[in-house]
Design an enzyme around this catalytic site. Structure first.
Site, PDB file in Angstrom:
ATOM      1  N   GLY A  45       0.838  -1.207   0.000  1.00  0.00           N
ATOM      2  CA  GLY A  45       0.000   0.000   0.000  1.00  0.00           C
ATOM      3  C   GLY A  45       0.868   1.251   0.000  1.00  0.00           C
TER       4      GLY A  45
ATOM      5  N   ARG B 155      13.983   9.643  -1.803  1.00  0.00           N
ATOM      6  CA  ARG B 155      14.901  10.776  -2.013  1.00  0.00           C
ATOM      7  C   ARG B 155      16.077  10.694  -1.035  1.00  0.00           C
ATOM      8  NH1 ARG B 155      15.148  15.598   0.912  1.00  0.00           N
ATOM      9  NH2 ARG B 155      15.792  17.470  -0.221  1.00  0.00           N
TER      10      ARG B 155
ATOM     11  N   ARG C  24      19.968  10.142  -2.156  1.00  0.00           N
ATOM     12  CA  ARG C  24      20.979  11.175  -1.890  1.00  0.00           C
ATOM     13  C   ARG C  24      22.040  10.694  -0.898  1.00  0.00           C
ATOM     14  NH1 ARG C  24      17.748  16.848  -2.891  1.00  0.00           N
ATOM     15  NH2 ARG C  24      17.532  16.380  -5.118  1.00  0.00           N
TER      16      ARG C  24
ATOM     17  N   ARG D 174       1.333  -5.068  -5.816  1.00  0.00           N
ATOM     18  CA  ARG D 174       1.327  -6.298  -5.026  1.00  0.00           C
ATOM     19  C   ARG D 174       1.715  -7.402  -6.006  1.00  0.00           C
ATOM     20  NH1 ARG D 174      -2.594  -3.251  -1.937  1.00  0.00           N
ATOM     21  NH2 ARG D 174      -1.688  -3.155   0.151  1.00  0.00           N
TER      22      ARG D 174
ATOM     23  N   GLY E 237       5.041  -2.090   3.940  1.00  0.00           N
ATOM     24  CA  GLY E 237       4.464  -2.541   5.204  1.00  0.00           C
ATOM     25  C   GLY E 237       4.912  -3.950   5.557  1.00  0.00           C
ATOM     26  N   ASP E 238       4.144  -4.570   6.409  1.00  0.00           N
ATOM     27  CA  ASP E 238       4.469  -5.893   6.938  1.00  0.00           C
ATOM     28  C   ASP E 238       4.721  -6.934   5.833  1.00  0.00           C
ATOM     29  OD1 ASP E 238       4.463  -7.804   9.283  1.00  0.00           O
ATOM     30  OD2 ASP E 238       2.875  -8.662   8.051  1.00  0.00           O
TER      31      ASP E 238
ATOM     32  N   SER F 260       5.577  -6.482   2.700  1.00  0.00           N
ATOM     33  CA  SER F 260       6.801  -6.154   1.960  1.00  0.00           C
ATOM     34  C   SER F 260       8.043  -6.554   2.758  1.00  0.00           C
ATOM     35  CB  SER F 260       6.850  -4.648   1.670  1.00  0.00           C
ATOM     36  OG  SER F 260       5.697  -4.270   0.968  1.00  0.00           O
TER      37      SER F 260
ATOM     38  N   THR G 151       3.575   2.852   5.815  1.00  0.00           N
ATOM     39  CA  THR G 151       2.167   2.455   5.839  1.00  0.00           C
ATOM     40  C   THR G 151       1.383   3.424   6.712  1.00  0.00           C
ATOM     41  OG1 THR G 151       0.600   0.838   6.743  1.00  0.00           O
ATOM     42  CG2 THR G 151       2.838   0.675   7.555  1.00  0.00           C
ATOM     43  N   ILE G 152       0.229   3.864   6.207  1.00  0.00           N
ATOM     44  CA  ILE G 152      -0.560   4.828   6.999  1.00  0.00           C
ATOM     45  C   ILE G 152      -1.151   4.167   8.243  1.00  0.00           C
ATOM     46  CG2 ILE G 152      -1.121   6.250   4.980  1.00  0.00           C
ATOM     47  CD1 ILE G 152      -4.017   5.092   5.195  1.00  0.00           C
ATOM     48  N   ASP G 153      -1.202   2.826   8.257  1.00  0.00           N
ATOM     49  CA  ASP G 153      -1.917   2.125   9.336  1.00  0.00           C
ATOM     50  C   ASP G 153      -1.197   2.124  10.685  1.00  0.00           C
ATOM     51  OD1 ASP G 153      -3.738   1.531   7.386  1.00  0.00           O
ATOM     52  OD2 ASP G 153      -2.985  -0.492   7.026  1.00  0.00           O
TER      53      ASP G 153
ATOM     54  N   ASP H 218       0.720  -0.152  11.878  1.00  0.00           N
ATOM     55  CA  ASP H 218       0.397  -1.459  12.441  1.00  0.00           C
ATOM     56  C   ASP H 218       1.637  -2.345  12.607  1.00  0.00           C
ATOM     57  OD1 ASP H 218       0.901  -1.771   9.766  1.00  0.00           O
ATOM     58  OD2 ASP H 218      -0.856  -2.990   9.340  1.00  0.00           O
TER      59      ASP H 218
ATOM     60  N   ARG I  67     -26.854  17.249  14.273  1.00  0.00           N
ATOM     61  CA  ARG I  67     -26.790  15.869  13.783  1.00  0.00           C
ATOM     62  C   ARG I  67     -25.687  15.081  14.477  1.00  0.00           C
ATOM     63  NH1 ARG I  67     -27.406  17.641   7.594  1.00  0.00           N
ATOM     64  NH2 ARG I  67     -29.619  17.224   7.357  1.00  0.00           N
TER      65      ARG I  67
ATOM     66  N   ARG J  61      -7.103  -0.907   8.671  1.00  0.00           N
ATOM     67  CA  ARG J  61      -7.261  -2.376   8.677  1.00  0.00           C
ATOM     68  C   ARG J  61      -7.546  -2.870  10.092  1.00  0.00           C
ATOM     69  NH1 ARG J  61      -2.617  -4.659   4.733  1.00  0.00           N
ATOM     70  NH2 ARG J  61      -1.301  -3.301   5.958  1.00  0.00           N
TER      71      ARG J  61
ATOM     72  N   GLN K  38      -7.506   9.313   2.321  1.00  0.00           N
ATOM     73  CA  GLN K  38      -6.558   9.215   3.446  1.00  0.00           C
ATOM     74  C   GLN K  38      -5.166   8.767   3.019  1.00  0.00           C
ATOM     75  OE1 GLN K  38      -8.808   7.126   6.961  1.00  0.00           O
ATOM     76  NE2 GLN K  38      -9.907   6.794   5.065  1.00  0.00           N
TER      77      GLN K  38
HETATM   78  P1  ADP Z   1       2.268  -4.193   2.653  1.00  0.00           P
HETATM   79  O1  ADP Z   1       3.737  -4.237   2.424  1.00  0.00           O
HETATM   80  O2  ADP Z   1       1.718  -2.803   2.545  1.00  0.00           O
HETATM   81  O3  ADP Z   1       1.867  -4.941   3.903  1.00  0.00           O
HETATM   82  P2  ADP Z   1       1.347  -6.469   1.061  1.00  0.00           P
HETATM   83  O4  ADP Z   1       0.956  -7.280   2.237  1.00  0.00           O
HETATM   84  O5  ADP Z   1       0.417  -6.451  -0.108  1.00  0.00           O
HETATM   85  O6  ADP Z   1       1.570  -4.927   1.414  1.00  0.00           O
HETATM   86  O7  ADP Z   1       2.780  -6.972   0.579  1.00  0.00           O
HETATM   87  C1  ADP Z   1       3.418  -6.413  -0.546  1.00  0.00           C
HETATM   88  C2  ADP Z   1       4.103  -7.498  -1.332  1.00  0.00           C
HETATM   89  O8  ADP Z   1       5.083  -8.146  -0.517  1.00  0.00           O
HETATM   90  C3  ADP Z   1       3.220  -8.641  -1.794  1.00  0.00           C
HETATM   91  O9  ADP Z   1       2.538  -8.358  -2.988  1.00  0.00           O
HETATM   92  C4  ADP Z   1       4.212  -9.768  -1.986  1.00  0.00           C
HETATM   93  O10 ADP Z   1       4.894  -9.654  -3.217  1.00  0.00           O
HETATM   94  C5  ADP Z   1       5.194  -9.527  -0.857  1.00  0.00           C
HETATM   95  N1  ADP Z   1       4.857 -10.379   0.305  1.00  0.00           N
HETATM   96  C6  ADP Z   1       3.811 -10.218   1.143  1.00  0.00           C
HETATM   97  N2  ADP Z   1       3.784 -11.197   2.078  1.00  0.00           N
HETATM   98  C7  ADP Z   1       4.848 -11.998   1.822  1.00  0.00           C
HETATM   99  C8  ADP Z   1       5.378 -13.188   2.416  1.00  0.00           C
HETATM  100  N3  ADP Z   1       4.808 -13.734   3.508  1.00  0.00           N
HETATM  101  N4  ADP Z   1       6.481 -13.738   1.862  1.00  0.00           N
HETATM  102  C9  ADP Z   1       7.065 -13.187   0.782  1.00  0.00           C
HETATM  103  N5  ADP Z   1       6.617 -12.067   0.171  1.00  0.00           N
HETATM  104  C10 ADP Z   1       5.523 -11.481   0.669  1.00  0.00           C
END
Ligand code: ADP
Length: 321
Positions: free
Chosen positions: A11, A21, A25, A72, A102-103, A105, A126-128, A130, A163, A172, A252
């Site tokens: 995301g 950036r 740099r 993704r 995020g998680d 990635s 990530t904006i979340d 989390d 109101r 999430r 958002q």
């Molecule tokens: P975010 O990084 O925002 O949490 P995603 O959960 O969609 O977003 O993860 C981004 C990308 O990271 C996925 O499309 C996939 O290519 C990779 N990824 C996600 N989970 C795993 C995992 N458990 N193992 C390996 N690659 C993953």
């Protein structure tokens, strides 16, 4: 290390450009070559790569979204996909990678590192907010300020018409966007996945507040805490109030990053590159703890459990009475 790569994945979040950036740099400052990989892991597999210079990231710090694009990529979750990604990196001579995401990635980055020995640094974008190992993630502050501006506008019109308003915000399974924007926006009720709530109690409280002469109320609902339509229908029926619903949605995610997110992005970016250069360091998640930038090995970062911010929850309870 002579050549590094940088990508944004999952995301998008305001501040990703500012982080890229800073990475570009910093790498150039230390005399390394740096490659921008487009569309996250998808671009790594298919070789969507361009060399970036100090000037390639001019006029970027203030922009929302990610100029590198994000995606993704299912293929990357499998070993064969990651093998193609590792082959691309080898073809370009890229020895280290900065992943802003995020998680999910970060899990991908860890797998790439474990399977093919490529040193990876994760910048939490990530904006979340989390990810438990870090106090803040890139984009959270901007997203909360976007919500806050919407809440301010809604308060004006809700007040004028006596109101009640429910605003549904993103996050999430994490209620922090709702918690922070709700407190800062003076919301009377904040519904998050972390703390159980009782709609009957809220309905009673709305009736009581109407009897006291308070005719306008604001509820902030985290997307993971319930269904906006169902909650609105329940409260309309049981509290007999005129409820307006607002689903803020993707607004958002966008917008120019706030000062806080730009500073954070800059600090994360510099540290990520310095960790890549440090021969003693291992693949890690970059974060911030008590205003100090940290680098924590992925495994350790994933193991940190999220804690509910009881101080803020208590404050919101006290102030909404
Ligand atoms: P975010 O990084 O925002 O949490 P995603 O959960 O969609 O977003 O993860 C981004 C990308 O990271 C996925 O499309 C996939 O290519 C990779 N990824 C996600 N989970 C795993 C995992 N458990 N193992 C390996 N690659 C993953």
């Amino acid at each position: 290390m002579k050549k590094i790569g940088v990508l944004t994945s999952g995301g998008d979040a305001p501040g990703m450009n500012a982080a890229v950036r800073a990475v570009v740099r910093t790498a150039r400052y230390y005399g390394m070559q740096v490659y921008g990989i487009e569309r996250g892991y998808e671009g790594l597999i298919s070789g969507q790569i361009t060399e970036l210079e100090t000037r390639s990231v001019s006029d970027m710090i203030q922009r929302g979204g990610t100029f590198l694009k994000t995606a993704r990529c299912k293929e990357f979750t499998e070993l064969e996909g990651r093998r193609k990604a590792a082959d691309t990196l080898e073809a370009y001579g890229i020895e280290g990678l900065v992943v802003v995401g995020g998680d999910g990635s970060f899990r991908g980055a860890k797998d790439l590192s474990d399977d093919f020995g490529i040193k990876c640094m994760g910048i939490p974008g990530t904006i979340d907010k989390d990810l438990a190992y870090t106090d803040y993630t890139l984009g959270f502050d901007t997203a909360v300020n976007t919500v806050l501006s919407a809440i301010n506008n809604l308060r004006d019109t809700m007040q004028s018409h006596d109101r009640v308003c429910i605003v549904e915000v993103m996050g999430r399974h994490c209620g922090d966007i709702a918690l922070y924007s709700g407190i800062a926006g003076g919301a009377e009720y904040i519904l998050t996945p972390e703390i159980p709530y009782d709609l009957n109690e809220i309905a009673k409280s709305l009736v009581k507040s109407k009897l006291r002469g308070k005719t306008s109320n604001m509820l902030v609902l985290a997307e993971g805490a319930g269904n906006l339509e169902e909650i609105a229908a329940f409260l309309t029926e049981h509290a007999h109030v005129d409820i307006k619903r607002t689903h803020l949605g993707h607004v958002q995610r966008g917008g120019s990053p706030t000062m806080a997110d730009r500073i954070l992005a800059t600090r994360f970016g510099v540290r990520a590159v310095e960790e890549l250069m440090n021969e003693k360091s291992v693949s890690s998640a970059i974060g911030i703890k008590e205003n100090k930038i940290i680098a924590m090995p992925f495994e350790q970062a994933f193991a940190v459990k999220r804690e509910t911010n009881t101080e803020l929850y208590n404050a919101s309870k006290i102030l909404s009475k």
